[in-house]
Design a protein around this motif. Structure first.
Motif: not given
Length: 142
Positions: A16-17, A59-61, A69-70, A88-89
């Motif tokens: 997920c870039p 945990a979500f982050l 993703l990040l 924001r992402i």
């Protein structure tokens, strides 16, 4: 599965870039504290603060990091640090997941949204730069 980054942005490799890289050179004017205030890529938020702002768990982050993703920056002590752009992402990912979308699918949706936005930007740019030059008034069509 990797998207083409806009000029001046670097994208991360992975499933997920979407993320832009952040590098501040020592001799850069943005290296000063004042330059960091307006820098949306500066990793200023701790995991706890980012989670609080977004209304999610830490945990979500961490799961967004695991899904690539990040890629949060790291403090000198090795703690994750998030930028406003990354928040924001994460917020968009949370929105999609809350709608019942799986994380992997949310990543794909976000990649496609990013590609569409870039294609629209390029299209608009090309329309403005490739318009025919009018030498005089256009002939009237009867």
């Amino acid at each position: 599965m990797q998207t083409n980054p806009p000029p001046g942005a670097t994208r991360r490799r992975g499933p997920c870039p979407l993320e832009r890289g952040h590098t501040i050179q020592e001799d850069s004017p943005d290296h000063s504290p004042a330059g960091k205030f307006d820098d949306e890529d500066y990793p200023a938020y701790s995991t706890g603060h980012a989670a609080e702002i977004l209304g999610v768990t830490q945990a979500f982050l961490r799961s967004l990091d695991a899904a690539k993703l990040l890629t949060p920056g790291r403090s000198e002590g090795g703690h994750r640090r998030y930028s406003r752009y990354q928040l924001r992402i994460a917020a968009r990912a949370r929105e999609l997941i809350d709608q019942g979308t799986a994380l992997e699918s949310a990543c794909r949706i976000m990649i496609l949204e990013d590609q569409l936005a870039e294609a629209r930007r390029i299209n608009t740019e090309l329309q403005h730069t490739h318009r025919p030059q009018a030498d005089g008034p256009s002939p009237a069509i009867s």
